[in-house]
Design a protein around this motif. Structure first.
Motif, mmCIF file in Angstrom:
data_model
loop_
_atom_site.group_PDB
_atom_site.id
_atom_site.type_symbol
_atom_site.label_atom_id
_atom_site.label_comp_id
_atom_site.label_asym_id
_atom_site.label_seq_id
_atom_site.Cartn_x
_atom_site.Cartn_y
_atom_site.Cartn_z
ATOM 1 N N VAL A 99 42.307 45.151 47.652
ATOM 2 C CA VAL A 99 43.259 45.202 46.532
ATOM 3 C C VAL A 99 43.215 43.968 45.631
ATOM 4 C CG1 VAL A 99 45.741 45.102 46.003
ATOM 5 C CG2 VAL A 99 44.840 46.913 47.479
ATOM 6 N N PRO A 100 43.184 42.739 46.137
ATOM 7 C CA PRO A 100 43.181 41.581 45.227
ATOM 8 C C PRO A 100 42.020 41.592 44.246
ATOM 9 C CG PRO A 100 43.711 40.889 47.454
ATOM 10 C CD PRO A 100 43.297 42.312 47.553
ATOM 11 N N ALA A 101 40.818 41.914 44.726
ATOM 12 C CA ALA A 101 39.661 41.918 43.833
ATOM 13 C C ALA A 101 39.769 43.045 42.809
ATOM 14 C CB ALA A 101 38.376 42.065 44.641
ATOM 15 N N ILE A 102 40.263 44.212 43.233
ATOM 16 C CA ILE A 102 40.408 45.349 42.307
ATOM 17 C C ILE A 102 41.456 45.029 41.247
ATOM 18 C CG2 ILE A 102 41.197 47.740 42.156
ATOM 19 C CD1 ILE A 102 39.934 48.189 44.926
ATOM 20 N N THR A 103 42.563 44.424 41.675
ATOM 21 C CA THR A 103 43.622 44.065 40.722
ATOM 22 C C THR A 103 43.117 43.047 39.712
ATOM 23 O OG1 THR A 103 45.308 44.456 42.422
ATOM 24 C CG2 THR A 103 45.963 43.148 40.511
ATOM 25 N N ALA A 104 42.403 42.038 40.190
ATOM 26 C CA ALA A 104 41.879 41.000 39.294
ATOM 27 C C ALA A 104 40.893 41.592 38.290
ATOM 28 C CB ALA A 104 41.201 39.905 40.113
ATOM 29 N N GLN A 105 40.051 42.509 38.754
ATOM 30 C CA GLN A 105 39.076 43.115 37.848
ATOM 31 C C GLN A 105 39.764 44.029 36.835
ATOM 32 O OE1 GLN A 105 35.664 42.404 37.754
ATOM 33 N NE2 GLN A 105 36.016 43.420 35.776
ATOM 34 N N LEU A 106 40.805 44.722 37.276
ATOM 35 C CA LEU A 106 41.555 45.584 36.361
ATOM 36 C C LEU A 106 42.190 44.755 35.254
ATOM 37 C CD1 LEU A 106 42.534 48.455 35.763
ATOM 38 C CD2 LEU A 106 44.447 48.066 37.325
#
Length: 416
Positions: free
Chosen positions: A131-138
């Protein structure tokens, strides 16, 4: 003001890769939706595709019924992941839903298909780690989408303002900046929503989603301005947009908002009159706000008001709320309403005035003999002290009746 952050239409390659990697580790289908449950990106299938997923991939968004069902679960306010239960009748399998937030702001929804309504501890941990990496990329994708976007709030404020010089400058900015063509016809629609239970930012996003399809159509080009409780849509075209086109557009906007927002939002749409190009768009904007007020105050309009059809109500609706009260009713009309036969005479007077004082047409409409009509008209004159042959006196009574109808509509939706 104009909402600048836009939905990512198609997920970036980097976001897509993160989703594919998570899906491969889980051996489950994974999608990222925006806060309105519109598809951003989707992984490959793992034999768990349902009709909802297939339609979303084909259309870029779920059906309105699905969107409303998911949002009604409160996912936009969830503090932590949970399951959105499946619905056989909707063709929806259960999904594990993770709100993707940055500093409390909802950026999107991570959905993992989980037909049996469970994830193992290992699977839940795998999702949590991703989740952290997906949120940051979003967030990075959203910021990238904003790069180079013009700041429109001041331009639209000037376009609708009282300064002719400022309006001229704003028009030039919109045309020279390539945001709108120099077309001969312009019209403004205003959308307003009531206080809603939706989380911060959800209303703005919903308004943008409902209006964005009208920024470019076969008939017109447009720009929109969005605030936490409303929006305006400016459209220019080579030919005037018809009343039916604008009404159909308003209906589509309200239907979209009904899918995206809770019923408490109660959206209304006001349609301004057509004007001669952007130079006069400020007039259409003023008219659209009055029409929106009519849509809010007159239930029989069913949430859509059009300036061109308001008639004399357009004048009354520009009065302040505290001034629009029974004290506006003319004294002679109040005498008539208070009389023992007030209701019958009121109906007779309204019919007489709406038929331009024609005795034959009025008698036919009321289905009474002309002798009876003449008797009633004499009663009206005796009670009010006014002369129905006088244009001024008839205007006083007609405007008074329209004011009464407006006041009744606010208290009783069936009154008008």
């Amino acid at each position: 003001m104009v909402e600048r952050r836009r939905r990512i239409r198609v997920g970036s390659d980097a976001l897509q890769q993160l989703i594919e990697e998570l899906a491969a580790r889980l051996k489950r289908s994974v999608v990222v939706d925006d806060p309105l449950v519109r598809l951003i990106c989707s992984s490959q299938h793992f034999g768990d595709a349902d009709p909802v997923r297939i339609r979303s991939l084909l259309q870029g968004r779920a059906d309105d019924e699905i969107i409303r069902y998911v949002l009604d679960q409160g996912v936009a306010r969830w503090p932590k992941p949970d399951f959105v239960q499946g619905r056989d009748d909707l063709g929806l399998l259960t999904r594990y839903c993770v709100p993707l937030r940055e500093r409390g702001e909802l950026l999107g929804l991570l959905m993992v298909v989980a037909p049996d309504g469970t994830l193992t501890h290992e699977e839940a941990d795998t999702v949590a780690q991703a989740v952290p990496a997906i949120t940051a990329q979003l967030r990075a994708d959203q910021l990238a989408a904003d790069t180079g976007e013009l700041d429109l709030p001041a331009t639209l404020d000037a376009l609708f303002g009282t300064s002719e010089a400022a309006r001229t400058g704003a028009r030039r900015q919109l045309i020279d900046g390539g945001l709108l063509p120099d077309a001969p016809h312009a019209v403004v629609s205003a959308v307003q929503v009531a206080r809603s239970v939706e989380p911060p930012g959800q209303v703005e996003l919903a308004l943008r989603a409902a209006l964005e399809r009208f920024l470019r159509t076969r008939s017109s080009d447009g720009v929109m301005g969005v605030t936490p409780d409303g929006a305006v849509l400016v459209q220019v075209s080579a030919r005037p947009l018809t009343a039916q086109e604008l009404a159909d557009q308003a209906t589509t906007v309200r239907e979209a908002l009904a899918a995206y927002l809770d019923a408490s939002a109660a959206p209304v749409v006001g349609i301004g009159g057509g004007q001669d190009g952007l130079a006069d768009a400020w007039t259409s904007h003023t008219q659209a706000l009055v029409a929106a007020r009519a849509a809010r105050r007159l239930p029989h309009l069913k949430g859509i008001g059009a300036w061109e059809s308001l008639g004399e109500l357009a004048v009354l609706l520009q009065l302040p709320d505290d001034a629009l009260n029974p004290s506006l009713l003319p004294g002679p009309l109040r005498l008539l309403l208070d009389s023992p036969v007030g209701q019958r005479l009121e109906d007779t007077l309204r019919c007489f005035l709406e038929n331009a004082g024609s005795v034959p047409r009025t008698a036919e409409a009321l289905q009474i003999h002309r002798t009876s009509l003449y008797y009633r008209l004499r009663q009206i004159q005796e009670i009010t002290g006014l002369d129905l042959d006088s244009g001024d006196d008839r205007l006083v009574l007609h405007l008074g009746l329209r004011t009464r109808a407006l006041l009744q509509a606010q208290a009783d939706p069936s009154a008008v």
